[in-house]
Design a protein around this motif. Sequence first.
Motif, PDB file in Angstrom:
ATOM      1  N   ASP A  40     -29.461  25.223 -19.117  1.00 43.51           N
ATOM      2  CA  ASP A  40     -30.303  26.396 -19.796  1.00 43.51           C
ATOM      3  C   ASP A  40     -29.317  27.449 -20.056  1.00 43.51           C
ATOM      4  N   GLU A  41     -30.238  28.357 -20.417  1.00 43.30           N
ATOM      5  CA  GLU A  41     -28.870  29.982 -20.090  1.00 43.30           C
ATOM      6  C   GLU A  41     -28.866  30.307 -19.026  1.00 43.30           C
ATOM      7  N   GLN A  42     -29.340  29.953 -17.866  1.00 44.17           N
ATOM      8  CA  GLN A  42     -28.529  30.314 -16.687  1.00 44.17           C
ATOM      9  C   GLN A  42     -27.225  29.918 -16.593  1.00 44.17           C
ATOM     10  N   VAL A  43     -26.648  28.333 -16.921  1.00 47.16           N
ATOM     11  CA  VAL A  43     -25.661  28.159 -17.060  1.00 47.16           C
ATOM     12  C   VAL A  43     -24.863  28.551 -17.219  1.00 47.16           C
ATOM     13  N   LEU A  44     -25.330  28.448 -18.456  1.00 42.66           N
ATOM     14  CA  LEU A  44     -24.526  28.796 -19.471  1.00 42.66           C
ATOM     15  C   LEU A  44     -23.810  30.875 -19.072  1.00 42.66           C
ATOM     16  N   ASP A  45     -24.884  31.790 -18.388  1.00 39.98           N
ATOM     17  CA  ASP A  45     -24.918  32.806 -17.737  1.00 39.98           C
ATOM     18  C   ASP A  45     -23.201  32.734 -15.989  1.00 39.98           C
ATOM     19  N   LYS A  46     -23.627  31.374 -15.910  1.00 41.17           N
ATOM     20  CA  LYS A  46     -23.436  31.065 -14.848  1.00 41.17           C
ATOM     21  C   LYS A  46     -21.185  30.826 -15.323  1.00 41.17           C
ATOM     22  N   LEU A  47     -21.448  30.137 -16.345  1.00 36.78           N
ATOM     23  CA  LEU A  47     -20.128  29.192 -16.701  1.00 36.78           C
ATOM     24  C   LEU A  47     -19.627  30.419 -17.030  1.00 36.78           C
ATOM     25  N   LYS A  48     -20.379  32.006 -18.076  1.00 37.65           N
ATOM     26  CA  LYS A  48     -19.145  32.807 -18.362  1.00 37.65           C
ATOM     27  C   LYS A  48     -19.103  33.350 -17.387  1.00 37.65           C
ATOM     28  N   LEU A  49     -19.549  33.608 -15.973  1.00 37.58           N
ATOM     29  CA  LEU A  49     -19.649  34.264 -14.737  1.00 37.58           C
ATOM     30  C   LEU A  49     -18.338  34.037 -14.148  1.00 37.58           C
ATOM     31  N   ASN A  50     -17.898  32.655 -14.472  1.00 33.69           N
ATOM     32  CA  ASN A  50     -17.164  31.959 -13.459  1.00 33.69           C
ATOM     33  C   ASN A  50     -15.409  31.730 -14.432  1.00 33.69           C
ATOM     34  N   ILE A  51     -16.387  31.904 -15.458  1.00 30.52           N
ATOM     35  CA  ILE A  51     -14.686  32.237 -16.101  1.00 30.52           C
ATOM     36  C   ILE A  51     -14.651  33.704 -16.538  1.00 30.52           C
ATOM     37  N   ARG A  52     -15.223  34.371 -15.817  1.00 26.71           N
ATOM     38  CA  ARG A  52     -14.538  35.904 -15.994  1.00 26.71           C
ATOM     39  C   ARG A  52     -14.114  35.943 -14.934  1.00 26.71           C
ATOM     40  N   ALA A  53     -14.138  35.482 -13.656  1.00 33.67           N
ATOM     41  CA  ALA A  53     -13.332  35.830 -12.762  1.00 33.67           C
ATOM     42  C   ALA A  53     -12.176  34.880 -12.112  1.00 33.67           C
ATOM     43  N   LEU A  54     -12.251  34.155 -13.446  1.00 33.78           N
ATOM     44  CA  LEU A  54     -10.737  33.159 -13.594  1.00 33.78           C
ATOM     45  C   LEU A  54      -9.690  34.607 -14.602  1.00 33.78           C
ATOM     46  N   LEU A  55     -10.496  34.930 -14.985  1.00 35.39           N
ATOM     47  CA  LEU A  55     -10.224  36.172 -16.529  1.00 35.39           C
ATOM     48  C   LEU A  55      -9.615  37.604 -15.533  1.00 35.39           C
ATOM     49  N   GLU A  56      -9.750  37.657 -14.381  1.00 34.26           N
ATOM     50  CA  GLU A  56     -10.099  38.718 -13.835  1.00 34.26           C
ATOM     51  C   GLU A  56      -8.037  38.170 -12.538  1.00 34.26           C
ATOM     52  N   GLY A  57      -8.571  37.295 -12.887  1.00 33.04           N
ATOM     53  CA  GLY A  57      -6.336  36.936 -11.659  1.00 33.04           C
ATOM     54  C   GLY A  57      -5.920  36.035 -12.736  1.00 33.04           C
ATOM     55  N   ASP A  58      -4.956  35.798 -12.021  1.00 27.90           N
ATOM     56  CA  ASP A  58      -3.827  34.975 -12.830  1.00 27.90           C
ATOM     57  C   ASP A  58      -4.020  33.946 -14.422  1.00 27.90           C
ATOM     58  N   LYS A  79     -25.597  29.120 -27.042  1.00 32.34           N
ATOM     59  CA  LYS A  79     -26.552  29.093 -25.990  1.00 32.34           C
ATOM     60  C   LYS A  79     -26.505  27.908 -25.798  1.00 32.34           C
ATOM     61  N   ALA A  80     -27.876  27.353 -24.253  1.00 35.85           N
ATOM     62  CA  ALA A  80     -27.858  27.028 -23.856  1.00 35.85           C
ATOM     63  C   ALA A  80     -27.624  25.133 -24.413  1.00 35.85           C
ATOM     64  N   PHE A  81     -27.999  25.108 -25.693  1.00 33.86           N
ATOM     65  CA  PHE A  81     -27.806  24.154 -26.430  1.00 33.86           C
ATOM     66  C   PHE A  81     -26.611  23.610 -26.888  1.00 33.86           C
ATOM     67  N   GLY A  82     -26.218  24.638 -27.437  1.00 32.89           N
ATOM     68  CA  GLY A  82     -24.374  24.597 -27.923  1.00 32.89           C
ATOM     69  C   GLY A  82     -23.651  24.372 -26.688  1.00 32.89           C
ATOM     70  N   LEU A  83     -23.762  24.892 -25.454  1.00 36.66           N
ATOM     71  CA  LEU A  83     -23.046  24.767 -24.163  1.00 36.66           C
ATOM     72  C   LEU A  83     -23.523  22.872 -23.668  1.00 36.66           C
ATOM     73  N   GLN A  84     -24.426  22.226 -23.940  1.00 37.14           N
ATOM     74  CA  GLN A  84     -25.563  21.258 -23.592  1.00 37.14           C
ATOM     75  C   GLN A  84     -24.625  19.911 -24.983  1.00 37.14           C
ATOM     76  N   GLN A  85     -24.305  20.678 -26.177  1.00 30.69           N
ATOM     77  CA  GLN A  85     -23.220  19.815 -26.658  1.00 30.69           C
ATOM     78  C   GLN A  85     -21.911  20.009 -26.568  1.00 30.69           C
ATOM     79  N   LEU A  86     -21.544  20.820 -26.057  1.00 30.91           N
ATOM     80  CA  LEU A  86     -19.831  21.030 -25.531  1.00 30.91           C
ATOM     81  C   LEU A  86     -19.553  20.293 -24.328  1.00 30.91           C
ATOM     82  N   VAL A  87     -20.888  20.424 -23.442  1.00 30.14           N
ATOM     83  CA  VAL A  87     -20.600  18.886 -22.412  1.00 30.14           C
ATOM     84  C   VAL A  87     -20.759  17.847 -22.600  1.00 30.14           C
ATOM     85  N   LEU A  88     -21.426  17.840 -23.453  1.00 33.97           N
ATOM     86  CA  LEU A  88     -21.115  15.916 -24.365  1.00 33.97           C
ATOM     87  C   LEU A  88     -20.143  15.713 -24.413  1.00 33.97           C
ATOM     88  N   LEU A  89     -19.733  16.610 -25.898  1.00 28.83           N
ATOM     89  CA  LEU A  89     -18.127  16.814 -26.002  1.00 28.83           C
ATOM     90  C   LEU A  89     -17.398  16.246 -25.110  1.00 28.83           C
TER      91      LEU A  89
END
Length: 114
Positions: A40-58, A79-89
């Motif tokens: 869902d959208e919360q999972v997409l937000d979590k992914l974005k936060l995780n990536i943001r943390a990575l981007l702040e590092g090396d 959106k969440a639907f697209g992320l689900q499709q990305l995970v399946l891919l």
Amino acid sequence: MKIQSNSTGTRSIEVSDAHLTTIEKYQLFRDLIDSNGYVDEQVLDKLKLNIRALLEGDAGKDKSLLDLCLDVIYHPNMKAFGLQQLVLLYINWKNQDNCGLGMTMRALQGTPFN
């Protein structure tokens, strides 16, 4: 490869092998989806936060991670639907790599991820 980013199929996002390799390199889907298995959208937000943390590092200097962000994760159609499709891919892409190891499984749309 293209993933459908909405349920009606009117929007899509182009995903390359390089994008999938970057997801694997940084293990971006590890522990991303809760035990309920729904994206869902919360999972997409979590992914974005995780990536943001990575981007702040090396990892912020890694062009492939930046490309993944610009081309896929932060794409206006993602959106969440697209992320689900990305995970399946990604799952199907990984399974192609494992075919030589006798490990074959194909994830289908609507498959829970738990």
